[in-house]
Design an enzyme around this catalytic site. Structure first.
Site, PDB file in Angstrom:
ATOM      1  N   GLY A  11       0.809  -1.431   0.289  1.00  0.00           N
ATOM      2  CA  GLY A  11      -0.174   0.266   0.026  1.00  0.00           C
ATOM      3  C   GLY A  11       0.882   1.578  -0.018  1.00  0.00           C
ATOM      4  N   GLU A  12       0.228   2.543  -0.519  1.00  0.00           N
ATOM      5  CA  GLU A  12       1.733   3.644  -0.391  1.00  0.00           C
ATOM      6  C   GLU A  12       0.442   4.864   0.182  1.00  0.00           C
ATOM      7  OE1 GLU A  12       4.268   4.706  -1.811  1.00  0.00           O
ATOM      8  OE2 GLU A  12       4.693   2.061  -2.630  1.00  0.00           O
ATOM      9  N   GLY A  13       0.616   5.528   0.885  1.00  0.00           N
ATOM     10  CA  GLY A  13       0.031   6.156   2.168  1.00  0.00           C
ATOM     11  C   GLY A  13      -0.144   7.356   1.176  1.00  0.00           C
ATOM     12  N   PHE A  15       1.468   9.335   3.672  1.00  0.00           N
ATOM     13  CA  PHE A  15       2.677   9.335   4.694  1.00  0.00           C
ATOM     14  C   PHE A  15       4.456   8.609   4.414  1.00  0.00           C
ATOM     15  CE2 PHE A  15      -0.568  11.486   7.028  1.00  0.00           C
ATOM     16  CZ  PHE A  15      -0.394  12.448   7.613  1.00  0.00           C
ATOM     17  N   GLY A  16       4.484   7.352   4.046  1.00  0.00           N
ATOM     18  CA  GLY A  16       4.830   6.393   3.398  1.00  0.00           C
ATOM     19  C   GLY A  16       4.030   5.278   2.477  1.00  0.00           C
ATOM     20  N   ALA A  18       2.862   0.968   2.765  1.00  0.00           N
ATOM     21  CA  ALA A  18       2.776  -0.074   3.309  1.00  0.00           C
ATOM     22  C   ALA A  18       3.275  -2.059   3.608  1.00  0.00           C
ATOM     23  CB  ALA A  18       1.653  -0.447   3.846  1.00  0.00           C
ATOM     24  N   ASP A 127     -10.980   8.489  11.413  1.00  0.00           N
ATOM     25  CA  ASP A 127     -10.948   8.057   9.210  1.00  0.00           C
ATOM     26  C   ASP A 127     -11.240   6.883   9.458  1.00  0.00           C
ATOM     27  OD1 ASP A 127     -10.384   9.209   7.279  1.00  0.00           O
ATOM     28  OD2 ASP A 127      -8.135   9.089   7.011  1.00  0.00           O
TER      29      ASP A 127
HETATM   30  P1  ADP Z   1      -2.621   5.426   5.575  1.00  0.00           P
HETATM   31  O1  ADP Z   1      -2.023   6.707   6.358  1.00  0.00           O
HETATM   32  O2  ADP Z   1      -1.632   6.561   4.260  1.00  0.00           O
HETATM   33  O3  ADP Z   1      -3.744   6.295   4.737  1.00  0.00           O
HETATM   34  P2  ADP Z   1      -2.594   2.959   5.893  1.00  0.00           P
HETATM   35  O4  ADP Z   1      -2.231   2.077   7.078  1.00  0.00           O
HETATM   36  O5  ADP Z   1      -4.080   2.847   5.601  1.00  0.00           O
HETATM   37  O6  ADP Z   1      -1.878   4.366   5.380  1.00  0.00           O
HETATM   38  O7  ADP Z   1      -2.055   2.215   5.752  1.00  0.00           O
HETATM   39  C1  ADP Z   1      -1.653   2.442   3.522  1.00  0.00           C
HETATM   40  C2  ADP Z   1      -2.825   1.329   2.812  1.00  0.00           C
HETATM   41  O8  ADP Z   1      -2.045  -0.204   3.016  1.00  0.00           O
HETATM   42  C3  ADP Z   1      -3.992   0.424   3.240  1.00  0.00           C
HETATM   43  O9  ADP Z   1      -5.115   0.994   2.284  1.00  0.00           O
HETATM   44  C4  ADP Z   1      -4.053  -0.561   2.865  1.00  0.00           C
HETATM   45  O10 ADP Z   1      -4.351  -1.274   2.304  1.00  0.00           O
HETATM   46  C5  ADP Z   1      -2.870  -1.522   3.510  1.00  0.00           C
HETATM   47  N1  ADP Z   1      -2.360  -1.431   5.038  1.00  0.00           N
HETATM   48  C6  ADP Z   1      -2.241  -0.665   5.561  1.00  0.00           C
HETATM   49  N2  ADP Z   1      -2.540  -2.044   7.004  1.00  0.00           N
HETATM   50  C7  ADP Z   1      -2.261  -3.301   6.340  1.00  0.00           C
HETATM   51  C8  ADP Z   1      -2.470  -4.538   7.524  1.00  0.00           C
HETATM   52  N3  ADP Z   1      -1.863  -4.329   8.708  1.00  0.00           N
HETATM   53  N4  ADP Z   1      -2.634  -5.637   6.579  1.00  0.00           N
HETATM   54  C9  ADP Z   1      -3.308  -5.544   5.560  1.00  0.00           C
HETATM   55  N5  ADP Z   1      -3.101  -4.450   4.684  1.00  0.00           N
HETATM   56  C10 ADP Z   1      -2.514  -2.732   5.187  1.00  0.00           C
END
Ligand code: ADP
Ligand code: MG
Length: 265
Positions: A11-13, A15-16, A18, A127
Site C-alpha cells: 500500500g502507498e499511503g 505519509f509513506g 505499507a 478516519d
Molecule cells: P495511510 O495513513 O497512508 O492511509 P494506512 O495505514 O491506511 O495508511 O495504510 C495504507 C494502505 O496499506 C491501506 O489502505 C491498506 O491497503 C494497506 N495496509 C495497511 N495496513 C495493513 C495491514 N495491517 N494489513 C493489510 N494491509 C494493510
C-alpha cells in the site's frame, strides 16, 4: 529491519508506504507501515501519536499492534497482516452483484465492536472509511489506520485540525463543531450504506453541493428489498444532530437491532 525481510509493498499511503514483511525467526508475516518523520517537532508528535493510540488497542476487530521503532528518518509500525484486503477493494470487486445481507450484518457488527472498543478507550478514530477497514482471510473485520486518531476531548478533536475524506465527514464537522464519538458513528453509517448499495450515500459534483447534502442528511433511499433493520440503522446513523445519533454502545446493546447484530458477532 534486521529481524524482518521484505516481501512486497502492499500500500502507498499519505505519509509513506505499507510493506509486507516476514519475521526471520518465526516466518510469520506482518505489515510494516513506514512513515516519513517530519522535521518539525509538533508534526513529529502527530505522527508518533498513531503508535501510542494503536498500541493501546487490544480487540479482535482492530489491527493488532506488534512493535514500533524509528530508523533514520522513518517511523516503522509493525502490525498484524490482514490478507483479505480492504473493504474498498471488496466493494470494487463486487461491481456486478450485491453483498448478501448476512455478510453486511456480520461486517457491520464487527466494525461496531471494534469502534466501540476505541471509544471505550476514550479515543476517536476520525478516519473510518472503507479503505481503512481491513479483512483477514477468514473474513474477520479489522479497523486500521490510526493516523488521524485523537484522544476524546483533546484540543485536537476540533475541526480545524481534522483531515478526513469528504464523503465520510459528519455534518457537525462542516459546521465547525468539535469532532466527537458520534462523528465516527456517522462515518460508519456511510460504510454501512456502501455495503448495502456499493455507492456513497452522499455524492455530488462539487464540494459545495456535497456539503449541502450531508448537512441536510439527504441520501437516496436504500433498495426496498433490504431488511427493515438496515433501513432503520442507516436512518438513525444519519441523524444530522449528533445528539440524535445512537452511540456504538447503544447500537450494540440496547438498540432495536442490537440482538440481530450480536447474533452476527
Ligand atoms: P495511510 O495513513 O497512508 O492511509 P494506512 O495505514 O491506511 O495508511 O495504510 C495504507 C494502505 O496499506 C491501506 O489502505 C491498506 O491497503 C494497506 N495496509 C495497511 N495496513 C495493513 C495491514 N495491517 N494489513 C493489510 N494491509 C494493510
Ligand atoms: Mg489509510
Amino acid at each position: 529491519m534486521e529481524t524482518y525481510s521484505m516481501v512486497r509493498v502492499i500500500g502507498e499511503g499519505s505519509f509513506g508506504r505499507a510493506v509486507l514483511v516476514r519475521c526471520k525467526n518465526s516466518q510469520d508475516q506482518y505489515v510494516v507501515k513506514e512513515i516519513q518523520l517530519p522535521k518539525s517537532r509538533s508534526k513529529l508528535e502527530n505522527r508518533r501519536r498513531e503508535v501510542v493510540l494503536l498500541s493501546r488497542m487490544k480487540h479482535p476487530n482492530i489491527v493488532a499492534f506488534r512493535e514500533a521503532f524509528e530508523a533514520d528518518d522513518l517511523l516503522c509500525i509493525v502490525m498484524e497482516y490482514c490478507n483479505g484486503g480492504d473493504l474498498l477493494q471488496k466493494i470494487q470487486q463486487q461491481k456486478t452483484a450485491q453483498f448478501c445481507v448476512d455478510d453486511i450484518l456480520k461486517w457491520f457488527a464487527q466494525m461496531c465492536a471494534g469502534a466501540k472498543h476505541i471509544h471505550d478507550k476514550r479515543v476517536l478514530h476520525r478516519d473510518l472509511k472503507t479503505k481503512n477497514i481491513f479483512l483477514t482471510d477468514n473474513g474477520t473485520i479489522k479497523l486500521g489506520d490510526f493516523g488521524s486518531a485523537c484522544i476524546l476531548n483533546s484540543p485536537k478533536a476540533y475541526a480545524n485540525t481534522y483531515v478526513g475524506t469528504p464523503y465520510y465527514v459528519a455534518p457537525e464537522i462542516w459546521d465547525n463543531k468539535p469532532y466527537n464519538n458520534k462523528s465516527d458513528v456517522w462515518s460508519l453509517g456511510c460504510v454501512l450504506y456502501e455495503l448495502c448499495t456499493l455507492r456513497h450515500p452522499f455524492q455530488a459534483s462539487s464540494w459545495k453541493s456535497l456539503i449541502l447534502k450531508v448537512c441536510r442528511g439527504a441520501y437516496p433511499a436504500l433498495p426496498s428489498h433490504l431488511p427493515y433493520e438496515l433501513h432503520y440503522l442507516v436512518k438513525q446513523m444519519f441523524k444530522t444532530n449528533p445528539k440524535d445519533r445512537p452511540s456504538l454502545h447503544t447500537i450494540l446493546t440496547s438498540h432495536r437491532v442490537s440482538r440481530l447484530l450480536r447474533s452476527h458477532l
